[in-house]
Each structure stands twice: as structure tokens, then as C-alpha cells.
Design an enzyme around this catalytic site. Structure first.
Site, PDB file in Angstrom:
ATOM      1  CG  ASP A  81     -12.040  -4.147 -23.109  1.00  0.00           C
ATOM      2  OD1 ASP A  81     -10.879  -3.989 -23.508  1.00  0.00           O
ATOM      3  OD2 ASP A  81     -12.414  -5.150 -22.463  1.00  0.00           O
ATOM      4  CG  ASP A  97      -8.492  -9.428 -25.195  1.00  0.00           C
ATOM      5  OD1 ASP A  97      -8.336  -8.551 -26.064  1.00  0.00           O
ATOM      6  OD2 ASP A  97      -7.900 -10.512 -25.206  1.00  0.00           O
TER       7      ASP A  97
HETATM    8  P1  IMP Z   1      -8.435  -5.204 -24.133  1.00  0.00           P
HETATM    9  O1  IMP Z   1      -9.155  -6.005 -23.080  1.00  0.00           O
HETATM   10  O2  IMP Z   1      -9.140  -5.248 -25.451  1.00  0.00           O
HETATM   11  O3  IMP Z   1      -8.087  -3.837 -23.697  1.00  0.00           O
HETATM   12  O4  IMP Z   1      -7.059  -5.999 -24.443  1.00  0.00           O
HETATM   13  C1  IMP Z   1      -6.100  -6.219 -23.455  1.00  0.00           C
HETATM   14  C2  IMP Z   1      -5.203  -7.363 -23.851  1.00  0.00           C
HETATM   15  O5  IMP Z   1      -4.625  -7.151 -25.145  1.00  0.00           O
HETATM   16  C3  IMP Z   1      -4.013  -7.528 -22.955  1.00  0.00           C
HETATM   17  O6  IMP Z   1      -4.317  -8.238 -21.799  1.00  0.00           O
HETATM   18  C4  IMP Z   1      -3.035  -8.276 -23.840  1.00  0.00           C
HETATM   19  O7  IMP Z   1      -3.250  -9.663 -23.718  1.00  0.00           O
HETATM   20  C5  IMP Z   1      -3.397  -7.885 -25.257  1.00  0.00           C
HETATM   21  N1  IMP Z   1      -2.388  -7.026 -25.909  1.00  0.00           N
HETATM   22  C6  IMP Z   1      -1.808  -7.296 -27.082  1.00  0.00           C
HETATM   23  N2  IMP Z   1      -0.974  -6.312 -27.448  1.00  0.00           N
HETATM   24  C7  IMP Z   1      -1.012  -5.393 -26.463  1.00  0.00           C
HETATM   25  C8  IMP Z   1      -0.362  -4.140 -26.297  1.00  0.00           C
HETATM   26  O8  IMP Z   1       0.431  -3.655 -27.115  1.00  0.00           O
HETATM   27  N3  IMP Z   1      -0.655  -3.475 -25.163  1.00  0.00           N
HETATM   28  C9  IMP Z   1      -1.541  -3.952 -24.262  1.00  0.00           C
HETATM   29  N4  IMP Z   1      -2.167  -5.115 -24.389  1.00  0.00           N
HETATM   30  C10 IMP Z   1      -1.913  -5.844 -25.489  1.00  0.00           C
HETATM   31 MG    MG Z   2     -10.734  -6.226 -21.514  1.00  0.00          MG
END
Ligand code: IMP
Ligand code: MG
Length: 387
Positions: A102, A104
Site C-alpha cells: 500500500d 499512504d
Molecule cells: P493508499 O493508502 O495508498 O491506499 O491511499 C489512500 C489514499 O489515497 C486516500 O486516503 C486518499 O487520500 C488518496 N487518494 C487519492 N486519489 C484517490 C482515489 O481516486 N481513490 C482513493 N483514494 C485516493
Molecule cells: Mg494506506
């Protein structure tokens, strides 16, 4: 006292380990006679590997001195880390072929980017050097390479510059964005080091049945539901509509929307989509929904910490795409037991990383620093096995 506590905790772990082994032996013919684990934990998902919990406990006890605590019992975090160690021990017996991450909170802090100085970078390079394929399976959904380069430049530039990785190892990185919507492969010759891979080259057979009109209709309903939540709860939020997602983000970057409001929004939107006849209900299995001619569309509504997003598909599809992609380029089948997904979202509403649990093994981390520790554990075990 510490010795006695250690002995007793280890014994409990050994019992749970045996219970999981018994469950694995029966998991394919459970209708006849459910396992004890199934009776105790009806929601337990599939196990792709055994879990050496006793050994993992001993490892974490050395690190965290759990048995030395007199007043604080083994906590949720202790157990989470023991399970991670057990899973890492299980896949480093030679089975691991694909690690998916993942973005973020896992590779970088929420909303931040993977900088060249991040300690995660050399560890990911080390995995590639060991022949492990890497997929970054993030919900962040962008249609162009420049946006992913912005978020991941520390890693991409390091791979490009590396003299230790051969060209085929460099090819072993893909970005799966928007959960399961945009695929980019590493390419030295592409602008921003990422080449966009058109959908027809990677959609799974089931995904080819998701009609564009149904996707748009589902996002319309989701957008309406999000707007209702913003109005009803008076949220300081703005709607963001994309071609494969819709979400709410704070209307001012300095404002945080309350966690409870974000959770409520996820649950409301999820419910409305399930009732709409467009989205796949959370309780239905992936295959049953995907074999009919015009299937409902799988979606993932989740609380991202500061925002709520509804994406088309979810990380189980995203990880499956990575498995298929590398199976076809590498010539060997990559299954759940050969895959480890590392993520932070396993409990909050919608928990997008938890979805990957149905197609591969998982590790649940709580910060990029924990990802670093996990990768060190992984590297240590792989090294030990080699020597
Ligand atoms: P992950 O933790 O890498 O899965 O990223 C999740 C975060 O990406 C979400 O909390 C959003 O802040 C950001 N995000 C930006 N664009 C999108 C999208 O199109 N769908 C879902 N999350 C997005
Ligand atoms: Mg995440």
C-alpha cells in the site's frame, strides 16, 4: 515470573498454531465438518500458509519483552506484530515471489511522498535484487505517470540509477493505482520512468465484464450519497469526482473531518450502493458476482484517514492483477501463498488493504517505520535461508 509468562504465552501460541493447521487441513471440505477455528471465528478468511506462531512469539518477545511486563497483558499490537512475524516466517521458506505494498501510511506518511532519503527505498531495492516482484497497490488514483512519479520518485529514481539491479529486475516493479484501475510498469525509457499499460493488457477475464455505463451509474449513486452525508452532517468537505472514483476531501487542507463522520459516511455510502442493485454487496463472494453475464460492480468505500473514497474494484482485484501480470511475464504461476501484501488499513470502515487478504497473505503495519522493521525481518530470514 518472566520465564513462566514466556512459557505460558508460547504454549497458547502453539495451541492456536495447531488449531490453524487443523483448519487448513479441512478448509476445502468444511461443509461436512467445520473446524474448531471456524466455530470460534466464523469470519476467518482463507489461510494460504501455516503460521508458525510459537516461533513468531519468541521472536517478538525478544524484541518487545512482552513476558517481562507484569501489569500490561499482551496487547492488540503485540498480537498483530506476532501474526506479521509468523506470516513473514511462513513465506520466506522459498514461496515468496510477489510483495505488494500500500502507499499512504505504509511506504510514506499519510498524504506524503516516497523521498530518496526514505529508509524504505534501499529495502525495496534489496527485494528486487533478490528476484522478488513488487507491486505498489495504492488507492491513490491518477491517470498519468507524472502524478505517480511525484508520489514515488525516491524509489523510481533509485531503481533507475541502480547499478546492482539488472534490466529484468528493474522490470519487476509495477504500480497499480486506484485500487485496481490504472497499471504502470517501470520503464527506463518512459517519461517519469513509468509506462502506462492499457487496460486490455491486464484486465482479468471477470473485469472485462464490468460495463462502463454501470461503472458511471454506480459512481453517480455514490456521489449522491456522499453529497447527502456532507449536507446532513454539515461536513467541511468537497466532492472529488474522477473517472473511476468519487470521494470527499476536507474543503480546507488545514481542517480535519472527525473520524466518526468519516466512518459514518463510509457505512452510509456502502449501504446505499449495496441496496442500489449496482454494487456487489460486501457479503457476496467474488466469484459468484463475476460469473454472471452482466455482473454487479465491485467497489471499495473506505475511510482514508482524512477523506472518504469510493473506488471501482478493490485491492483484491489490484493484487490479482499483479499476480497475473508477473505470472505471464515470468512464466510461473503466482498464487496467494506466493504473495505478501503489506498495508495499514485492516480495521477502519471499508479497510481497503483487508480486501487483499482474500487473494494473498498479508502483513498489517501501523506506520512506515513498522514497514522498515518488517522488511528487515523478511531480509534476515531470506538471508538465513540462503546461507
Ligand atoms: P493508499 O493508502 O495508498 O491506499 O491511499 C489512500 C489514499 O489515497 C486516500 O486516503 C486518499 O487520500 C488518496 N487518494 C487519492 N486519489 C484517490 C482515489 O481516486 N481513490 C482513493 N483514494 C485516493
Ligand atoms: Mg494506506
Amino acid at each position: 515470573m518472566a520465564e513462566e509468562a514466556h512459557r505460558r504465552y508460547a504454549e497458547i501460541m502453539r495451541d492456536v498454531e495447531a488449531m490453524i493447521e487443523d483448519h487448513i487441513a479441512r478448509q476445502n471440505h468444511e461443509e461436512v465438518f467445520p473446524s474448531k477455528l471456524r466455530m470460534l471465528v466464523p469470519t476467518a478468511g482463507p489461510f494460504f500458509t501455516r503460521l508458525p506462531l510459537e516461533a513468531a512469539f519468541k521472536y517478538q518477545d525478544r524484541k518487545r519483552n512482552i513476558s517481562f511486563r507484569r501489569y500490561v497483558a499482551p496487547s492488540f499490537n503485540d498480537v498483530r506484530l506476532i501474526l506479521n512475524s509468523a506470516q513473514v516466517m511462513a513465506v520466506t521458506n522459498g514461496a515468496l515471489q510477489l510483495a505488494t505494498f500500500d502507499g499512504d501510511v505504509t511506504l510514506y506518511d499519510d498524504g506524503q511522498s516516497l523521498e530518496p532519503s526514505s529508509p524504505v527505498v534501499p529495502r525495496l531495492l534489496d527485494l528486487l535484487k533478490k528476484g522478488i516482484k513488487i507491486g505498489i497497490v495504492t488507492a491513490a488514483g491518477y491517470t498519468t505517470a507524472d502524478r505517480y512519479y511525484e508520489r514515488l520518485h525516491g524509489l523510481l529514481d533509485a531503481i533507475a540509477a541502480s547499478t546492482e539491479l539488472d534490466p529484468s529486475q528493474k522490470q519487476n516493479l509495477v504500480i497499480m493505482g486506484g485500487e485496481a484501475n490504472y497499471l504502470f510498469e517501470f520503464s527506463l525509457s518512459a517519461p517519469h520512468l513509468l509506462a502506462h499499460v492499457p487496460r486490455e493488457r491486464w484486465l482479468t477475464p471477470e473485469m472485462t465484464h464490468w460495463h462502463e455505463e454501470d461503472i458511471a451509474a454506480l459512481l453517480d449513486v455514490a456521489e449522491g450519497a456522499l453529497k447527502d452525508c456532507v449536507r446532513a452532517m454539515n461536513l467541511p468537505a468537497t466532492i472529488v469526482r474522477k473517472d473511476r472514483a468519487v470521494g470527499i476531501i476536507p474543503s480546507d487542507p488545514d481542517i480535519r473531518i472527525a473520524r466518526e463522520s468519516l466512518e459514518e459516511t463510509v457505512l452510509v455510502v456502502q449501504r446505499i450502493l449495496e441496496l442500489s442493485s449496482l454494487g456487489v454487496p460486501a457479503s457476496s463472494s467474488r466469484t459468484s458476482s463475476s460469473t454472471i453475464a452482466r455482473p454487479r460492480i465491485p467497489f471499495c468505500a473506505f475511510n482514508g484517514g482524512r477523506d472518504v473514497f469510493v473506488d471501482i474494484g478493490d485491492k483484491s482485484w489490484g493484487v490479482t492483477v499483479c499476480q497475473q501480470w508477473f505470472s505471464s511475464t515470468g512464466g510461473t504461476r503466482i498464487g496467494g501463498e506466493n504473495t505478501l501484501h503489506v498495508g495499514d488499513q485492516f480495521l477502519s470502515a471499508g479497510s481497503n488493504d483487508f480486501k487483499a487478504r482474500s487473494v494473498g497473505t498479508t502483513a498489517w503495519i501501523a506506520s512506515p517505520a513498522e514497514t522498515v522493521e518488517l522488511l528487515d525481518e523478511l531480509a534476515d530470514l531470506m538471508q538465513k535461508r540462503l546461507s
